[in-house]
Motif scaffolding. Structure first.
Motif, PDB file in Angstrom:
ATOM      1  N   PHE A 155      25.302  40.823  41.891  1.00 24.05           N
ATOM      2  CA  PHE A 155      25.239  39.613  41.078  1.00 24.05           C
ATOM      3  C   PHE A 155      24.733  39.885  39.656  1.00 24.05           C
ATOM      4  O   PHE A 155      25.312  39.399  38.676  1.00 24.05           O
ATOM      5  CB  PHE A 155      24.343  38.575  41.761  1.00 24.05           C
ATOM      6  N   HIS A 156      23.642  40.637  39.535  1.00 24.51           N
ATOM      7  CA  HIS A 156      23.039  40.846  38.212  1.00 24.51           C
ATOM      8  C   HIS A 156      24.039  41.460  37.243  1.00 24.51           C
ATOM      9  O   HIS A 156      24.283  40.931  36.153  1.00 24.51           O
ATOM     10  CB  HIS A 156      21.795  41.730  38.333  1.00 24.51           C
ATOM     11  N   HIS A 157      24.647  42.571  37.639  1.00 24.24           N
ATOM     12  CA  HIS A 157      25.583  43.241  36.737  1.00 24.24           C
ATOM     13  C   HIS A 157      26.826  42.395  36.487  1.00 24.24           C
ATOM     14  O   HIS A 157      27.298  42.298  35.341  1.00 24.24           O
ATOM     15  CB  HIS A 157      25.991  44.587  37.332  1.00 24.24           C
ATOM     16  N   GLN A 158      27.358  41.772  37.524  1.00 22.67           N
ATOM     17  CA  GLN A 158      28.618  41.045  37.401  1.00 22.67           C
ATOM     18  C   GLN A 158      28.479  39.749  36.640  1.00 22.67           C
ATOM     19  O   GLN A 158      29.310  39.419  35.793  1.00 22.67           O
ATOM     20  CB  GLN A 158      29.181  40.748  38.794  1.00 22.67           C
ATOM     21  N   ASP A 197      31.702  39.362  28.984  1.00 18.24           N
ATOM     22  CA  ASP A 197      31.926  38.644  30.243  1.00 18.24           C
ATOM     23  C   ASP A 197      32.745  39.486  31.209  1.00 18.24           C
ATOM     24  O   ASP A 197      33.809  39.989  30.858  1.00 18.24           O
ATOM     25  CB  ASP A 197      32.660  37.334  29.940  1.00 18.24           C
ATOM     26  N   LEU A 198      32.264  39.624  32.448  1.00 10.96           N
ATOM     27  CA  LEU A 198      32.988  40.367  33.477  1.00 10.96           C
ATOM     28  C   LEU A 198      33.701  39.452  34.463  1.00 10.96           C
ATOM     29  O   LEU A 198      34.412  39.934  35.348  1.00 10.96           O
ATOM     30  CB  LEU A 198      32.024  41.290  34.231  1.00 10.96           C
ATOM     31  N   ASN A 199      33.497  38.142  34.329  1.00 11.37           N
ATOM     32  CA  ASN A 199      34.202  37.188  35.189  1.00 11.37           C
ATOM     33  C   ASN A 199      35.509  36.733  34.553  1.00 11.37           C
ATOM     34  O   ASN A 199      36.579  36.887  35.124  1.00 11.37           O
ATOM     35  CB  ASN A 199      33.319  35.978  35.476  1.00 11.37           C
ATOM     36  N   GLU A 217      45.003  32.203  38.108  1.00 15.58           N
ATOM     37  CA  GLU A 217      46.123  32.632  37.259  1.00 15.58           C
ATOM     38  C   GLU A 217      45.627  33.011  35.872  1.00 15.58           C
ATOM     39  O   GLU A 217      46.039  34.033  35.299  1.00 15.58           O
ATOM     40  CB  GLU A 217      47.146  31.501  37.175  1.00 15.58           C
ATOM     41  N   LEU A 218      44.747  32.194  35.301  1.00  9.20           N
ATOM     42  CA  LEU A 218      44.244  32.470  33.960  1.00  9.20           C
ATOM     43  C   LEU A 218      43.385  33.731  33.937  1.00  9.20           C
ATOM     44  O   LEU A 218      43.483  34.544  33.010  1.00  9.20           O
ATOM     45  CB  LEU A 218      43.448  31.273  33.446  1.00  9.20           C
ATOM     46  N   THR A 219      42.550  33.912  34.949  1.00 10.61           N
ATOM     47  CA  THR A 219      41.706  35.109  35.012  1.00 10.61           C
ATOM     48  C   THR A 219      42.546  36.377  34.951  1.00 10.61           C
ATOM     49  O   THR A 219      42.166  37.370  34.312  1.00 10.61           O
ATOM     50  CB  THR A 219      40.870  35.113  36.302  1.00 10.61           C
ATOM     51  N   ASN A 220      43.688  36.343  35.619  1.00 10.90           N
ATOM     52  CA  ASN A 220      44.539  37.532  35.712  1.00 10.90           C
ATOM     53  C   ASN A 220      45.523  37.671  34.556  1.00 10.90           C
ATOM     54  O   ASN A 220      46.334  38.614  34.545  1.00 10.90           O
ATOM     55  CB  ASN A 220      45.308  37.506  37.031  1.00 10.90           C
ATOM     56  N   LYS A 221      45.450  36.763  33.588  1.00 11.20           N
ATOM     57  CA  LYS A 221      46.409  36.799  32.478  1.00 11.20           C
ATOM     58  C   LYS A 221      46.225  38.062  31.632  1.00 11.20           C
ATOM     59  O   LYS A 221      47.192  38.624  31.121  1.00 11.20           O
ATOM     60  CB  LYS A 221      46.253  35.548  31.600  1.00 11.20           C
ATOM     61  N   TYR A 222      44.961  38.497  31.488  1.00  7.74           N
ATOM     62  CA  TYR A 222      44.651  39.737  30.779  1.00  7.74           C
ATOM     63  C   TYR A 222      43.692  40.534  31.656  1.00  7.74           C
ATOM     64  O   TYR A 222      42.915  39.966  32.426  1.00  7.74           O
ATOM     65  CB  TYR A 222      44.001  39.461  29.419  1.00  7.74           C
ATOM     66  N   PRO A 223      43.690  41.864  31.526  1.00 12.00           N
ATOM     67  CA  PRO A 223      42.786  42.679  32.356  1.00 12.00           C
ATOM     68  C   PRO A 223      41.332  42.522  31.912  1.00 12.00           C
ATOM     69  O   PRO A 223      41.051  42.092  30.792  1.00 12.00           O
ATOM     70  CB  PRO A 223      43.296  44.110  32.129  1.00 12.00           C
ATOM     71  N   GLY A 224      40.426  42.894  32.784  1.00 18.33           N
ATOM     72  CA  GLY A 224      39.013  42.913  32.401  1.00 18.33           C
ATOM     73  C   GLY A 224      38.059  42.311  33.409  1.00 18.33           C
ATOM     74  O   GLY A 224      36.869  42.626  33.396  1.00 18.33           O
ATOM     75  N   ALA A 237      39.546  38.287  26.342  1.00 16.90           N
ATOM     76  CA  ALA A 237      40.900  38.039  25.838  1.00 16.90           C
ATOM     77  C   ALA A 237      41.461  36.735  26.390  1.00 16.90           C
ATOM     78  O   ALA A 237      42.175  36.000  25.694  1.00 16.90           O
ATOM     79  CB  ALA A 237      41.823  39.205  26.206  1.00 16.90           C
ATOM     80  N   VAL A 238      41.146  36.423  27.642  1.00 20.74           N
ATOM     81  CA  VAL A 238      41.584  35.170  28.250  1.00 20.74           C
ATOM     82  C   VAL A 238      40.879  33.999  27.577  1.00 20.74           C
ATOM     83  O   VAL A 238      41.499  32.970  27.257  1.00 20.74           O
ATOM     84  CB  VAL A 238      41.297  35.174  29.761  1.00 20.74           C
ATOM     85  N   GLN A 239      39.574  34.144  27.360  1.00 24.28           N
ATOM     86  CA  GLN A 239      38.828  33.071  26.704  1.00 24.28           C
ATOM     87  C   GLN A 239      39.364  32.795  25.297  1.00 24.28           C
ATOM     88  O   GLN A 239      39.509  31.642  24.892  1.00 24.28           O
ATOM     89  CB  GLN A 239      37.347  33.434  26.640  1.00 24.28           C
ATOM     90  N   ARG A 240      39.664  33.859  24.560  1.00 22.20           N
ATOM     91  CA  ARG A 240      40.190  33.676  23.196  1.00 22.20           C
ATOM     92  C   ARG A 240      41.557  32.998  23.231  1.00 22.20           C
ATOM     93  O   ARG A 240      41.852  32.135  22.400  1.00 22.20           O
ATOM     94  CB  ARG A 240      40.282  35.024  22.488  1.00 22.20           C
ATOM     95  N   PHE A 241      42.397  33.392  24.176  1.00 21.15           N
ATOM     96  CA  PHE A 241      43.719  32.776  24.313  1.00 21.15           C
ATOM     97  C   PHE A 241      43.592  31.269  24.537  1.00 21.15           C
ATOM     98  O   PHE A 241      44.279  30.474  23.883  1.00 21.15           O
ATOM     99  CB  PHE A 241      44.463  33.426  25.479  1.00 21.15           C
TER     100      PHE A 241
END
Length: 286
Positions: free
Chosen positions: A187-190, A237-239, A150-157, A243-247
């Motif tokens: 894995f490397h890029h993501q 971060d691509l995972n 749920e948190l991952t999907n709170k903001y796009p990215g 914006a989610v982390q800042r929230f």
């Protein structure tokens, strides 16, 4: 808030946020002996106390070796360290496993979680008087009722869904479950774009899967509501989208450091991560 660009630190405009804030066996590796080296006691004749033990909880698609550089710095600075093995089955059962480690190690502790490990420490550290601070590293800080998905999907990215390799299997009771890996060619890029190619390839081969259900399981407690918290936000971060982390960091009133790094910041910037952990230790353990 502190922002790190290209390995250098600069202060951002604005005030630094104030700090508020089935059972599995807790397999772990100790830096030192199980009791004496990890127990915080007064150092004879000095009037000072031994440094707190740092407990490190890895997240999904990783293992305890992801902390190697951080552990080296912490040990060099005199901190006892425990790198716990996260089962990656679900926040409640994984927190129960981590609590066996917390209960075993005596004295004050700083508890650190990377990625999904943030879900686990938020639950495991609740109501533990020996945990003095929490450090979140590109991590989830869920409130009760929230899941990692749920948190991952709170903001796009997040581009994680398109890189996953699901493996469905039958459990002993006849029901089916699904484990999630990141495809090795993605894995490397993501996951670790700022980690050298050879090292990222090893990480991809060694990754531990997370149960899909673990990402959907809702949190029941949030230790960051009562414990001082520090948070490293990874802006590339691509995972977990920045914006989610800042929230989550703002909501937790965490001391926040931003760094231009991938999700694997503990591997690509171990000195920074160790420095933030030590900052939390100095601020909360006297």
């Amino acid at each position: 808030m502190v922002s790190i660009k290209g390995g250098r630190r600069r202060l951002m405009t604005g005030a630094v946020a104030t700090a508020t804030a089935g059972l599995a066996l807790g397999a772990f590796a100790l830096s030192g002996t199980a009791n004496g080296a990890t127990e915080s006691t007064e150092v004879a004749g000095t009037g000072k106390h031994a440094k707190p033990t740092v407990i490190l909880e890895h997240g999904a698609f990783a293992d305890g070796s992801s902390w190697n550089g951080v552990i080296a710095d912490l040990r060099a600075d005199g901190y006892p360290v425990v790198a716990a093995a996260n089962p990656l089955r679900g926040p409640a059962s994984d927190a129960a496993a981590l609590r066996t480690v917390l209960d075993h190690v005596k004295g004050p502790k700083i508890v650190v979680g990377h990625s999904y490990g943030g879900n686990v420490i938020s639950e495991a550290a609740t109501d533990d008087p020996e945990v003095k601070a929490l450090v979140y590293v590109a991590a989830f800080l869920p409130a009760p009722g929230e899941s990692a998905l749920e948190l991952t999907n709170k903001y796009p990215g997040s581009t994680l869904p398109g890189t996953l390799d699901p493996v469905t299997y039958q459990q002993a009771d006849g029901t089916t479950a699904t484990d999630l890996y990141i495809r090795q060619d993605k894995f490397h890029h993501q996951f670790a774009a700022d980690v050298p190619t050879g090292q990222a390839a090893l990480m991809a081969a060694e990754q531990r899967p997370i149960a899909q259900a673990a990402l959907e399981e809702k949190a029941t407690t949030a230790a960051w509501k009562t414990l001082p918290s520090w948070d490293i936000v990874t802006t590339e971060d691509l995972n977990i989208p920045p914006a989610v982390q800042r929230f989550m960091a703002k909501r937790a009133h965490a001391h926040t450091t931003e760094v231009a790094a991938s999700h694997s910041v503990a591997v690509s910037h171990p000195h920074l991560v160790a420095a933030v952990i030590e900052r939390a230790a100095r601020a909360t353990v006297r």
